[in-house]
Design a protein around this motif. Structure first.
Motif, short mmCIF file in Angstrom:
data_model
loop_
_atom_site.label_atom_id
_atom_site.label_comp_id
_atom_site.label_asym_id
_atom_site.label_seq_id
_atom_site.Cartn_x
_atom_site.Cartn_y
_atom_site.Cartn_z
N SER A 1 -7.04 9.61 0.80
CA SER A 1 -8.17 8.73 0.25
C SER A 1 -8.64 7.82 0.76
O SER A 1 -8.54 7.79 2.25
N ALA A 2 -9.20 6.77 0.46
CA ALA A 2 -10.15 5.89 1.03
C ALA A 2 -9.13 4.96 1.88
O ALA A 2 -9.20 3.56 1.71
N ILE B 1 -1.77 -2.71 -4.08
CA ILE B 1 -2.80 -1.88 -3.81
C ILE B 1 -2.24 -0.28 -4.18
O ILE B 1 -3.30 0.53 -4.70
N SER B 2 -1.00 -0.02 -4.37
CA SER B 2 -0.64 1.39 -4.71
C SER B 2 -1.08 1.84 -6.24
O SER B 2 -0.94 0.91 -7.03
N ASN B 3 -1.31 2.88 -6.30
CA ASN B 3 -2.13 3.51 -7.27
C ASN B 3 -1.25 4.20 -8.26
O ASN B 3 0.03 4.65 -7.69
N PRO C 1 0.86 -1.15 -0.09
CA PRO C 1 0.15 -0.07 -0.22
C PRO C 1 0.75 1.21 0.02
O PRO C 1 0.37 2.46 0.27
N ALA C 2 2.40 1.00 -0.45
CA ALA C 2 3.10 2.44 -0.02
C ALA C 2 2.92 3.35 -1.10
O ALA C 2 2.58 3.05 -2.49
N GLY C 3 3.00 4.47 -0.87
CA GLY C 3 2.86 5.87 -1.95
C GLY C 3 1.94 6.80 -1.58
O GLY C 3 1.49 7.00 -0.44
N VAL C 4 1.99 7.60 -2.44
CA VAL C 4 1.01 9.00 -2.14
C VAL C 4 -0.43 8.55 -2.65
O VAL C 4 -0.68 8.08 -3.66
N PRO C 5 -1.28 9.12 -1.90
CA PRO C 5 -2.70 9.22 -2.38
C PRO C 5 -2.92 10.46 -3.03
O PRO C 5 -2.29 11.20 -3.11
N ILE D 1 8.33 3.92 -6.40
CA ILE D 1 8.46 3.27 -5.17
C ILE D 1 8.13 1.86 -5.54
O ILE D 1 8.43 0.86 -4.64
N ASN E 1 4.66 7.01 -7.52
CA ASN E 1 4.56 5.77 -7.11
C ASN E 1 5.12 4.80 -7.74
O ASN E 1 5.29 3.60 -7.27
#
Ligand SMILES: NC(=O)C1=CN([C@@H]2O[C@H](COP(=O)(O)OP(=O)(O)OC[C@H]3O[C@@H](n4cnc5c(N)ncnc54)[C@H](O)[C@@H]3O)[C@@H](O)[C@H]2O)C=CC1
Ligand SMILES: O=C([O-])CC(=O)C(=O)O
Length: 258
Positions: A167-168, A60-62, A19-23, A40, A37
């Motif tokens: 975000s969510a 998960i990371s976008n 889930p690492a990174g910026v939202p 990353i 991202n």
């Protein structure tokens, strides 16, 4: 995290959830996160190839539509790629589709299932309400259209409501736990574990696509097809292909250029 800590965190893992990174912030698309991202995800996947090459990876990371192809390319370069072990987490789209459908159809959300196919951004998210269970005749074409749009825009709705504070995160934690748990059940030999996920696929002409996937001891046991689609869903499917294709190509190009 220093490299030795990353080694310690990953060593021997059977399942790695990223889930690492910026939202996003309001006004951004998921693709606007690519520049930060992508790097990353690439670094983390390089470490996975080194320290736990046999782990299942839940991305998960976008932007998921691109980060999964990046991961695949990194693993291919490292010689560890197994398409059965790489998953884009699209469970939150299913959670949203179930919730919105249950509300409109006036049924208990815990009994509802709705397949969501395609990808994980805007119109690439395609809920198949015609296959929702329990089925209902109570929804008009207009209502199905509105439910589809709300599912596609669910992430953006949250980003706007949080007004710059992310975000969510919380609902993703729930969805990530549901999907991670399903992967672990599959690894442990529990039969009939089926979840939607964005995986390497031959369901369409696109190399990555989300659809129902049967999970098992090796990760993906079977990528299930789309089933029968309504005309509205067929149009949605055709409409999403261009964006999904270019997001995949962007990820592949990044991984191979850097
Ligand atoms: N697939 C999906 O359905 C969803 C995906 N997301 C995506 O998940 C990502 C995280 O979102 P949130 O948890 O809301 O953000 P957040 O800002 O709450 O958490 C991000 C975490 O990543 C960590 N991080 C940042 N750079 C890192 C690096 N180089 N290596 C390791 N960790 C690093 C941060 O320290 C932080 O703990 C975003 O890309 C977001 O778009 C979020 C919700 C749903
Ligand atoms: O919308 C976002 O940026 C986070 C996400 O992927 C979601 O909530 O579905």
């Amino acid at each position: 995290m220093a490299d030795d800590q990353l080694a310690e965190a990953l060593d021997g893992a059977d399942l790695v959830i990223i889930p690492a990174g910026v939202p996003r912030k309001p006004g951004m698309t998921r693709d606007d996160l690519f520049n930060i991202n992508a790097g990353i995800v690439k670094n983390l996947c390089t470490a996975i190839a080194k320290y736990c090459p046999n782990a299942l990876v839940n991305m998960i990371s976008n932007p998921v539509n691109s980060t999964v192809p990046i991961a695949a390319e990194v693993f291919k370069k490292a010689g560890t790629y197994d398409e059965k072990r790489l998953f884009g987490v699209t469970t939150l789209d299913v959670v949203r589709a179930r919730t919105f459908y249950a509300g409109k159809a006036n049924v208990d959300v815990n009994t509802v299932d709705v397949p969501v196919v395609g990808g994980h951004a805007g119109i690439t998210i395609l809920p198949l309400f015609s296959q929702a269970t329990p089925s209902t005749n109570a929804l008009s074409a207009e209502e199905i259209k509105a439910l589809t749009k709300r599912t596609q825009e669910g992430g953006t709705e949250v980003v706007e409501a949080k007004a710059g504070k992310g975000s969510a995160t919380l609902s993703m934690a729930y969805a990530g736990a549901v999907f991670g748990d399903a992967c672990l059940k599959g690894l442990n030999g529990v039969p009939d574990i089926v979840e939607c996920s964005y995986v390497q696929s031959t369901v369409t002409e696109l190399p990555f696509f989300a659809s129902k996937v049967r999970l098992g001891k090796n990760g993906v046991e079977e990528v299930l097809g789309l089933g029968q689609l309504t005309q509205f869903e067929k149009e949605g499917l055709e409409a999403l292909k261009g964006e999904l294709k270019s997001s995949i190509e962007k990820g592949v190009a990044f991984a191979n250029a850097s």
